[in-house]
Design a protein around this motif. Structure first.
Motif, PDB file in Angstrom:
ATOM      1  N   HIS A  90      26.481  11.318  10.417  1.00  0.00           N
ATOM      2  CA  HIS A  90      27.758  11.039  11.072  1.00  0.00           C
ATOM      3  C   HIS A  90      28.821  12.026  10.599  1.00  0.00           C
ATOM      4  O   HIS A  90      29.570  12.580  11.404  1.00  0.00           O
ATOM      5  CB  HIS A  90      28.205   9.602  10.800  1.00  0.00           C
ATOM      6  CG  HIS A  90      29.564   9.304  11.338  1.00  0.00           C
ATOM      7  ND1 HIS A  90      30.702   9.433  10.581  1.00  0.00           N
ATOM      8  CD2 HIS A  90      29.959   8.923  12.561  1.00  0.00           C
ATOM      9  CE1 HIS A  90      31.751   9.135  11.336  1.00  0.00           C
ATOM     10  NE2 HIS A  90      31.327   8.814  12.536  1.00  0.00           N
ATOM     11  N   ASP A  91      28.886  12.263   9.314  1.00  0.00           N
ATOM     12  CA  ASP A  91      29.860  13.225   8.781  1.00  0.00           C
ATOM     13  C   ASP A  91      29.597  14.639   9.302  1.00  0.00           C
ATOM     14  O   ASP A  91      30.523  15.420   9.511  1.00  0.00           O
ATOM     15  CB  ASP A  91      29.838  13.233   7.250  1.00  0.00           C
ATOM     16  CG  ASP A  91      30.672  12.116   6.644  1.00  0.00           C
ATOM     17  OD1 ASP A  91      31.248  11.299   7.402  1.00  0.00           O
ATOM     18  OD2 ASP A  91      30.754  12.060   5.405  1.00  0.00           O
ATOM     19  N   LYS A 115      30.739  14.444  13.207  1.00  0.00           N
ATOM     20  CA  LYS A 115      31.937  13.720  13.630  1.00  0.00           C
ATOM     21  C   LYS A 115      33.028  14.669  14.113  1.00  0.00           C
ATOM     22  O   LYS A 115      33.039  15.847  13.777  1.00  0.00           O
ATOM     23  CB  LYS A 115      32.457  12.825  12.506  1.00  0.00           C
ATOM     24  CG  LYS A 115      33.142  13.548  11.383  1.00  0.00           C
ATOM     25  CD  LYS A 115      33.632  12.552  10.347  1.00  0.00           C
ATOM     26  CE  LYS A 115      34.217  13.285   9.148  1.00  0.00           C
ATOM     27  NZ  LYS A 115      34.596  12.344   8.103  1.00  0.00           N
ATOM     28  N   THR A 167      29.857  17.180  19.088  1.00  0.00           N
ATOM     29  CA  THR A 167      28.801  16.678  19.983  1.00  0.00           C
ATOM     30  C   THR A 167      28.880  17.353  21.350  1.00  0.00           C
ATOM     31  O   THR A 167      27.850  17.615  21.972  1.00  0.00           O
ATOM     32  CB  THR A 167      28.871  15.150  20.133  1.00  0.00           C
ATOM     33  OG1 THR A 167      30.192  14.765  20.539  1.00  0.00           O
ATOM     34  CG2 THR A 167      28.507  14.454  18.837  1.00  0.00           C
TER      35      THR A 167
END
Length: 121
Positions: free
Chosen positions: A15-16, A19, A24
């Motif tokens: 996630h880090d 993020k 993305t």
């Protein structure tokens, strides 16, 4: 981006790594194949060149994106997904894309998909 030393689980680490608003989207665009910085900037509505370069740098540091420089003039640089981590994260993004598509359809917002020309892959 500075990585923390402790995580509660591997998912928190990933996630880090991805993020933020743009990572993305950059990765999703690169699923179409290698491309130049100018083309990426053109294809990703609203991103500045400075932000694009920062995000690409971080994605390269994490091993999701690679940069290839070609000899000659003018200088030509191409960004693409790495064969291992880039391809793996793309599989997760495909699932996320389908979740978003299903949500829009189920909540009466399917017209957004039509307006954007989005079809499930």
């Amino acid at each position: 981006m500075k990585m923390r030393n402790e995580y509660t689980c591997p998912l928190e680490l990933v996630h880090d790594m991805i993020k933020g608003k743009w990572k993305t989207i950059i990765l999703w665009r690169l699923r179409l194949g290698g491309t130049s910085l100018a083309k990426l900037e053109k294809d990703i509505d609203g991103i500045t060149q400075k932000m694009l370069l920062e995000q690409l740098k971080e994605l390269m540091e994490y091993g999701f994106v690679e940069k290839k420089t070609y000899e000659g003039y003018p200088l030509h640089v191409e960004y693409s997904l790495t064969p291992v981590m880039g391809t793996q994260i793309l599989e997760a993004l495909k699932i996320m894309q389908h979740i978003g598509i299903d949500y829009l359809k189920e909540n009466g917002m399917g017209y957004i998909l039509t307006e954007k020309g989005i079809t499930p892959e």
